[in-house]
Scaffold this active site. Structure first.
Site, short mmCIF file in Angstrom:
data_model
loop_
_atom_site.label_atom_id
_atom_site.label_comp_id
_atom_site.label_asym_id
_atom_site.label_seq_id
_atom_site.Cartn_x
_atom_site.Cartn_y
_atom_site.Cartn_z
N ASP A 87 0.83 -1.21 0.00
CA ASP A 87 0.00 0.00 0.00
C ASP A 87 0.86 1.26 0.00
O ASP A 87 2.00 1.23 -0.47
CB ASP A 87 -0.97 -0.06 1.20
CG ASP A 87 -2.30 0.58 0.87
OD1 ASP A 87 -2.36 1.80 0.77
OD2 ASP A 87 -3.30 -0.17 0.69
N HIS A 124 -3.79 5.41 3.92
CA HIS A 124 -4.56 4.29 3.37
C HIS A 124 -3.99 2.95 3.86
O HIS A 124 -4.74 2.06 4.27
CB HIS A 124 -4.53 4.39 1.85
CG HIS A 124 -5.41 3.46 1.11
ND1 HIS A 124 -4.97 2.23 0.66
CD2 HIS A 124 -6.70 3.56 0.69
CE1 HIS A 124 -5.95 1.63 0.00
NE2 HIS A 124 -7.01 2.41 0.01
N SER A 296 -11.21 -1.22 -1.24
CA SER A 296 -9.96 -1.16 -0.48
C SER A 296 -10.12 -1.75 0.90
O SER A 296 -9.17 -2.28 1.47
CB SER A 296 -9.52 0.30 -0.27
OG SER A 296 -8.74 0.77 -1.31
#
Ligand SMILES: *[C@@H]1O[C@H](CO)[C@@H](O)[C@H](O)[C@H]1NC(C)=O
Ligand SMILES: *[C@@H]1O[C@H](CO)[C@@H](O)[C@H](O)[C@H]1NC(C)=O
Ligand SMILES: *[C@@H]1O[C@H](CO)[C@@H](O)[C@H](O)[C@H]1NC(C)=O
Ligand SMILES: *[C@@H]1O[C@H](CO)[C@@H](O)[C@H](O)[C@H]1NC(C)=O
Ligand SMILES: *[C@@H]1O[C@H](CO)[C@@H](O)[C@H](O)[C@H]1NC(C)=O
Ligand SMILES: [Ca+2]
Ligand SMILES: [Ca+2]
Ligand SMILES: [Ca+2]
Length: 603
Positions: A87, A124, A296
């Site tokens: 990520d 994220h 996600s």
């Protein structure tokens, strides 16, 4: 390369919401339960966040449940399992994660150093990690699905973009240590056909052949947030047979508005939506996030469930994990106003946006614990059919017949390698119908590609025929709803087994059986039949077709000899380095690039 984080919405990082009861702090988890400190797991109570109000209900009152707490109650927590999260960086010192961050094994492929902390403050990766392995019973944020698993932070995504080399190194990072690679990123949604590079193809193949001591690395992948106006088959990462595509479910029992049409997706998990309920997780700066939505976030939930399953049985290979997901994911009463469920030829319900349904952690660990490895994979390539036809709005159908020369009796993945052209790439619709009558929506209209012309060869993949017998006639229908195109040629590449992969398992997919009926084995699939009835279904038959084999009875080959020869189709994806944060209304580009703003058709 443009590689996007697959979350939806403007992410803000707020402090955790806390619920106080009995003077103890309760924490969210994304099983939609609240973890009460100092309480035993039996006291974990279910919770839904309803607007800004908190409604507390007994666990199980929320239906359908992903049964994560039930899997915990069986003793599984992810201990001994390692997940590499690929990520945009990780706050490895976050106090709700640090106990589970696998220190010494992280890597930053952006800066080429061992500290994956995002210098740019991206969070994220920290959010995804919390869904997998946030700590339990520590007064902070949430509890991860596999709250005792280890996370390796692999920083790949940054505003400078990625290369094939960086991606491949990330996907093979610490291959002998990492069990699962959790990927919540991919090509830009909505337009273009974007394939994996040759090094990524090699990394995925290397992972499934040599990862986990030869049992194969597990690659989970966000199916994409392109809504029903995108199709994950244009995404070469999700449509690889080696990756497990995950879509998102809305808490109201419909696909999340952003979930794509995805014949390559195996299953769905709750992904959060602003229209119903968000997910919660850890966020950068030692904070918590309470407003997550996107595939996600469904993907790390799936990674966590798989981690629990690998703890239950470390001998599962990469195909065992996929079979477990097919077997245990459930249809329930999930609905969609755009697509219907189909009962495929193996008596498995499949949906174009939900795969085999909602994942079930309890069944995953239960079946995993006594699982026998599935028979080895065989593959079969049909001969090439070359209609070279003009295609317009009324479409062209073309068939290939699979005969007894194909030794596969129980399908797994089906690939269509198609050579085609379209003046309006986004108007292309492709439907594959199997001998059992199951339809896979290999491509659907994508309005962002309406004006793009493209030609080339592309490999489309579907799992929707899983368990079916492939012998008989397969029909590919190509439509170009406006403008026109050509269907040059196509062939089928089939994967599966020669013998029943689940010989000792007898589960009715229509469950429970009505009174007077019983659950009866029908090769791979099982169905409820009337015990007094003398006839049983013949939908799945091991009787081979009487059609002559069109490719002269080619022998089965092993998977490793078959690799995709997919080539990118022109149009759509611009080269450049951008991270695209997809909001409900528009794509926000955080850096330079030529990406097209996405204007969703719904919501
Ligand atoms: C949990 O129990 C410990 C020991 O009894 C106590 O010190 C602590 O304050 C409790 N935590 C909460 C949140 O109640
Ligand atoms: C996690 O599972 C392992 C293996 O079953 C067990 O030994 C350990 O006590 C569990 N840890 C927690 C915190 O539940
Ligand atoms: C990191 O390593 C890769 C591969 O060796 C190289 O291409 C890249 O330029 C390096 N990046 C930095 C920031 O040093
Ligand atoms: C496609 O072209 C038409 C006509 O030029 C234009 O109106 C439309 O906005 C274009 N669509 C996209 C998605 O670019
Ligand atoms: C099952 O058999 C009984 C007795 O013959 C019959 O009444 C009933 O309609 C049958 N049910 C189905 C679903 O076929
Ligand atoms: Ca760094
Ligand atoms: Ca926690
Ligand atoms: Ca997509």
């Amino acid at each position: 390369m443009i590689r996007c984080l697959l979350y939806v919405g403007v992410i803000s990082t707020l402090t955790c919401f806390y619920i106080y009861c009995d003077d103890q702090i309760h924490h969210y988890t994304n099983q939609f339960v609240v973890w009460c400190d100092n309480e035993s797991s039996e006291d974990i109570i279910a919770e839904w966040r309803l607007s800004e109000q908190f409604t507390i209900e007994k666990n199980g009152a929320i239906a359908p449940s992903m049964k994560i707490q039930e899997a915990w109650n069986l003793g599984y927590n992810g201990s001994g399992v390692t997940i590499a999260v690929v990520d945009d960086g990780f706050e490895i010192t976050h106090t709700d994660l640090d106990a589970n961050m696998y220190s010494g094994y992280h890597y930053d492929y952006v800066d080429n150093d061992t500290n994956p902390d995002p210098a740019d403050g991206n969070d994220h990766g920290t959010m995804c990690s919390g869904l997998i392995a946030a700590e339990a019973n520590n007064n902070e944020c949430v509890v991860g699905v596999a709250y005792r698993a280890k996370v390796i932070g692999v920083r790949l995504l940054a505003s400078s973009g990625t290369t094939d080399l960086m991606e491949s190194r990330s996907l093979s990072h610490q291959r002998s240590i990492a069990d699962i690679y959790s990927n919540s990123w991919g090509p830009q949604d909505g337009s273009g056909y974007s394939d994996t590079g040759s090094l990524v193809k090699a990394a995925l193949l290397g992972g499934i052949t040599s990862g986990r001591s030869g049992k194969g690395s597990i690659f989970t992948w966000a199916a994409g947030n392109g809504q029903k106006s995108d199709n994950c088959n244009a995404d070469g990462y999700v449509n690889s047979i080696y990756t497990i595509g995950v879509t998102s479910l809305d808490s109201t029992g419909i696909p999340a508005f952003y979930s794509e049409v995805c014949a390559a997706a195996m299953a769905t998990t709750y992904g959060g939506t602003y229209t119903s309920r968000y997910l919660h997780s850890t966020a950068y700066s030692r904070s918590c996030a309470n407003d997550l939505q996107g595939t996600s976030f469904s993907t790390p939930v799936a990674s966590g469930i798989i981690a629990l399953s690998l703890q239950a049985n470390p001998n599962l290979n990469w195909r065992d994990v996929q079979h477990l997901i097919v077997l245990t994911s459930k249809k329930y009463t999930l609905t969609d106003s755009y697509y219907s469920w189909q009962l495929n030829g193996a008596k498995k319900y499949v949906h174009p946006r939900l795969g085999f349904g909602l994942m079930d952690a309890e069944d995953m660990v239960r079946y995993a614990s006594t699982w026998t490895q599935v028979p080895s994979q065989v593959s079969f390539q049909s001969s090439t059919s070359s209609p070279n036809s003009y295609v317009g709005a009324s479409g062209v159908s073309n068939s290939i017949t699979i005969g007894s020369g194909c030794s596969i009796q129980y399908l797994e993945h089906v690939q269509v390698q198609l050579s085609f052209q379209a003046d309006g790439l986004g108007y292309v619709e492709l439907t594959l119908t199997s001998p059992s009558g199951t339809k896979s929506f290999l491509m659907t209209q994508r309005y962002l590609d309406y004006n793009n012309t493209g030609s080339g060869t592309w490999t489309f993949m579907t799992v929707q025929h899983w368990g079916e017998a492939p012998q008989g006639q397969w029909t590919l229908k190509m439509v170009v709803a406006a403008l026109s195109g050509r269907l040059y040629s196509w062939k089928l590449i089939l994967y599966g087994t020669q013998t029943d992969p689940l010989p000792n398992i007898n589960v009715c997919s229509v469950n429970p059986c009505a009174s007077g009926q019983t659950c009866t084995g029908n090769n791979y699939g099982y169905e409820c039949i009337n015990v007094t009835s003398t006839t049983t279904s013949t939908t799945v038959s091991t009787t081979t077709s009487t059609n002559a084999p069109i490719n002269g009875g080619m022998a089965a080959t092993t998977v490793s000899s078959t690799t995709s020869t997919t080539a990118a189709i022109a149009g759509g994806v611009a080269a450049g380095a951008v991270l695209v944060f997809v909001s409900v209304a528009i794509v926000i580009k955080l850096s330079v690039g030529k990406a097209t703003p996405v204007v969703p058709v719904t919501a």
